[in-house]
Design a protein around this motif. Structure first.
Motif, PDB file in Angstrom:
ATOM      1  N   VAL A   1      -8.190   2.339  13.881  1.00 48.77           N
ATOM      2  CA  VAL A   1      -7.624   1.809  12.646  1.00 48.77           C
ATOM      3  C   VAL A   1      -8.686   1.974  11.568  1.00 48.77           C
ATOM      4  O   VAL A   1      -9.880   1.809  11.828  1.00 48.77           O
ATOM      5  CB  VAL A   1      -7.252   0.317  12.808  1.00 48.77           C
ATOM      6  CG1 VAL A   1      -6.729  -0.261  11.514  1.00 48.77           C
ATOM      7  CG2 VAL A   1      -6.227   0.148  13.908  1.00 48.77           C
TER       8      VAL A   1
ATOM      9  N   ARG B   1      -4.828   1.201   7.709  1.00 49.50           N
ATOM     10  CA  ARG B   1      -3.766   2.027   8.310  1.00 49.50           C
ATOM     11  C   ARG B   1      -4.170   2.514   9.691  1.00 49.50           C
ATOM     12  O   ARG B   1      -5.343   2.486  10.061  1.00 49.50           O
ATOM     13  CB  ARG B   1      -3.419   3.202   7.417  1.00 49.50           C
ATOM     14  CG  ARG B   1      -4.510   4.210   7.229  1.00 49.50           C
ATOM     15  CD  ARG B   1      -4.098   5.395   6.349  1.00 49.50           C
ATOM     16  NE  ARG B   1      -3.408   5.037   5.165  1.00 49.50           N
ATOM     17  CZ  ARG B   1      -3.964   4.862   3.957  1.00 49.50           C
ATOM     18  NH1 ARG B   1      -5.239   5.024   3.823  1.00 49.50           N
ATOM     19  NH2 ARG B   1      -3.255   4.543   2.919  1.00 49.50           N
TER      20      ARG B   1
ATOM     21  N   PHE C   1       0.212  -3.552  13.954  1.00 51.63           N
ATOM     22  CA  PHE C   1       0.656  -2.174  13.764  1.00 51.63           C
ATOM     23  C   PHE C   1       1.219  -1.695  15.095  1.00 51.63           C
ATOM     24  O   PHE C   1       0.793  -2.131  16.156  1.00 51.63           O
ATOM     25  CB  PHE C   1      -0.495  -1.269  13.356  1.00 51.63           C
ATOM     26  CG  PHE C   1      -1.027  -1.517  11.971  1.00 51.63           C
ATOM     27  CD1 PHE C   1      -0.217  -1.968  10.951  1.00 51.63           C
ATOM     28  CD2 PHE C   1      -2.355  -1.278  11.692  1.00 51.63           C
ATOM     29  CE1 PHE C   1      -0.704  -2.180   9.673  1.00 51.63           C
ATOM     30  CE2 PHE C   1      -2.858  -1.484  10.420  1.00 51.63           C
ATOM     31  CZ  PHE C   1      -2.041  -1.926   9.416  1.00 51.63           C
TER      32      PHE C   1
ATOM     33  N   TRP D   1      -7.003  -0.485   1.613  1.00 51.12           N
ATOM     34  CA  TRP D   1      -5.817  -0.196   2.408  1.00 51.12           C
ATOM     35  C   TRP D   1      -6.220  -0.062   3.873  1.00 51.12           C
ATOM     36  O   TRP D   1      -7.233   0.560   4.184  1.00 51.12           O
ATOM     37  CB  TRP D   1      -5.177   1.119   1.955  1.00 51.12           C
ATOM     38  CG  TRP D   1      -4.586   1.038   0.605  1.00 51.12           C
ATOM     39  CD1 TRP D   1      -5.243   1.128  -0.590  1.00 51.12           C
ATOM     40  CD2 TRP D   1      -3.220   0.835   0.288  1.00 51.12           C
ATOM     41  NE1 TRP D   1      -4.363   1.001  -1.618  1.00 51.12           N
ATOM     42  CE2 TRP D   1      -3.109   0.819  -1.118  1.00 51.12           C
ATOM     43  CE3 TRP D   1      -2.074   0.674   1.051  1.00 51.12           C
ATOM     44  CZ2 TRP D   1      -1.893   0.639  -1.762  1.00 51.12           C
ATOM     45  CZ3 TRP D   1      -0.864   0.504   0.399  1.00 51.12           C
ATOM     46  CH2 TRP D   1      -0.788   0.493  -0.988  1.00 51.12           C
TER      47      TRP D   1
ATOM     48  N   GLY E   1       3.846  -1.373   8.132  1.00 48.04           N
ATOM     49  CA  GLY E   1       3.039  -0.529   7.259  1.00 48.04           C
ATOM     50  C   GLY E   1       1.917   0.234   7.916  1.00 48.04           C
ATOM     51  O   GLY E   1       1.021   0.716   7.232  1.00 48.04           O
ATOM     52  N   GLY E   2       1.912   0.384   9.214  1.00 44.14           N
ATOM     53  CA  GLY E   2       0.812   1.036   9.907  1.00 44.14           C
ATOM     54  C   GLY E   2       0.596   2.487   9.535  1.00 44.14           C
ATOM     55  O   GLY E   2      -0.537   2.933   9.392  1.00 44.14           O
ATOM     56  N   ARG E   3       1.665   3.255   9.375  1.00 46.19           N
ATOM     57  CA  ARG E   3       1.532   4.679   9.061  1.00 46.19           C
ATOM     58  C   ARG E   3       1.181   4.906   7.596  1.00 46.19           C
ATOM     59  O   ARG E   3       0.289   5.682   7.276  1.00 46.19           O
ATOM     60  CB  ARG E   3       2.816   5.418   9.415  1.00 46.19           C
ATOM     61  CG  ARG E   3       2.702   6.913   9.209  1.00 46.19           C
ATOM     62  CD  ARG E   3       3.918   7.663   9.681  1.00 46.19           C
ATOM     63  NE  ARG E   3       5.138   7.110   9.084  1.00 46.19           N
ATOM     64  CZ  ARG E   3       6.342   7.207   9.612  1.00 46.19           C
ATOM     65  NH1 ARG E   3       6.502   7.840  10.746  1.00 46.19           N
ATOM     66  NH2 ARG E   3       7.384   6.687   9.020  1.00 46.19           N
ATOM     67  N   SER E   4       1.849   4.223   6.687  1.00 48.05           N
ATOM     68  CA  SER E   4       1.593   4.438   5.256  1.00 48.05           C
ATOM     69  C   SER E   4       0.434   3.607   4.732  1.00 48.05           C
ATOM     70  O   SER E   4      -0.180   3.972   3.741  1.00 48.05           O
ATOM     71  CB  SER E   4       2.851   4.135   4.446  1.00 48.05           C
ATOM     72  OG  SER E   4       3.226   2.785   4.622  1.00 48.05           O
ATOM     73  N   GLY E   5       0.118   2.511   5.393  1.00 49.06           N
ATOM     74  CA  GLY E   5      -1.011   1.682   4.982  1.00 49.06           C
ATOM     75  C   GLY E   5      -0.566   0.364   4.384  1.00 49.06           C
ATOM     76  O   GLY E   5       0.502   0.256   3.787  1.00 49.06           O
ATOM     77  N   VAL E   6      -1.409  -0.657   4.564  1.00 50.52           N
ATOM     78  CA  VAL E   6      -1.153  -1.990   4.045  1.00 50.52           C
ATOM     79  C   VAL E   6      -2.268  -2.350   3.073  1.00 50.52           C
ATOM     80  O   VAL E   6      -3.446  -2.242   3.412  1.00 50.52           O
ATOM     81  CB  VAL E   6      -1.114  -3.030   5.197  1.00 50.52           C
ATOM     82  CG1 VAL E   6      -1.001  -4.433   4.655  1.00 50.52           C
ATOM     83  CG2 VAL E   6       0.010  -2.727   6.144  1.00 50.52           C
TER      84      VAL E   6
ATOM     85  N   ASP F   1       5.997   2.981  10.876  1.00 50.67           N
ATOM     86  CA  ASP F   1       5.701   2.316   9.610  1.00 50.67           C
ATOM     87  C   ASP F   1       6.154   0.863   9.647  1.00 50.67           C
ATOM     88  O   ASP F   1       6.202   0.200   8.624  1.00 50.67           O
ATOM     89  CB  ASP F   1       6.357   3.054   8.446  1.00 50.67           C
ATOM     90  CG  ASP F   1       5.454   3.069   7.226  1.00 50.67           C
ATOM     91  OD1 ASP F   1       4.255   2.759   7.372  1.00 50.67           O
ATOM     92  OD2 ASP F   1       5.938   3.382   6.132  1.00 50.67           O
TER      93      ASP F   1
END
Length: 169
Positions: free
Chosen positions: A64, A110, A152, A108, A127-132, A124
């Motif tokens: 991560v 991810r 995630f 961010w 939001g794991g793929r696009s980022g938080v 996602d």
């Protein structure tokens, strides 16, 4: 005795009107380290609904990352961490990098990679793929601020949905 009572009343009134008190917002700004933590889990869509929702397994060795941007949207910090046996990670970011302040709201988090060969498709969900983007800290104590991110998830290739934007009809 009367002088001590007067001094005590003045001190109390100063505290009540806010002079000398610590503002919670100022305490956030005084932190020297930002901690970011969470979990990485595997969700298998081939299971029944109850097992799919409640049966997520932690993935050991997943990576991560945290990326922090400055006011001009340039990367000023990048770091990553691997998950432990429970799927947990803990990223630690210094509040100052090269003399510049890292603002947590510019960071961010991810997913980067999965160590599980059968559960390696990033989702996602949460939001794991696009980022938080980090919003509000969940814990503040002395010189540390901690942000806890929702879990995630990775999934199996069988559960991967095709990307409709790339398909040509």
């Amino acid at each position: 005795m009367a002088a001590a009572a007067v001094v005590m009343m003045i001190a109390t009134s100063l505290l009540l009107i806010g002079i000398g008190s610590v503002n919670v917002g100022e305490a956030w700004e005084e932190a020297n380290v930002i901690h970011v933590g969470g979990k990485v889990l595997c969700q298998d869509c081939t299971m029944g609904w109850n097992e799919w929702v409640n049966g997520s397994n932690p993935i050991k060795g997943s990576r991560v990352s945290v990326t922090c941007m400055d006011d001009r949207r340039r990367v000023m910090y990048y770091g990553s961490d691997e998950t432990d046996e429970a799927g947990k990670y803990e990223l630690i970011v210094d509040k100052y990098v090269n003399g510049k302040e890292v603002k947590a709201t510019g960071c961010w988090v991810r997913l980067v990679s999965s160590s599980d060969p059968t559960c390696n498709i990033p989702t996602d969900f949460a939001g794991g793929r696009s980022g938080v983007k980090l919003q509000r800290p969940t814990w503040i104590y002395r010189d540390q601020t901690k942000y806890t991110v929702d879990p995630f998830y990775y999934t199996t290739p069988l559960c991967d949905e095709p990307d409709e934007e790339e398909s040509n009809y």
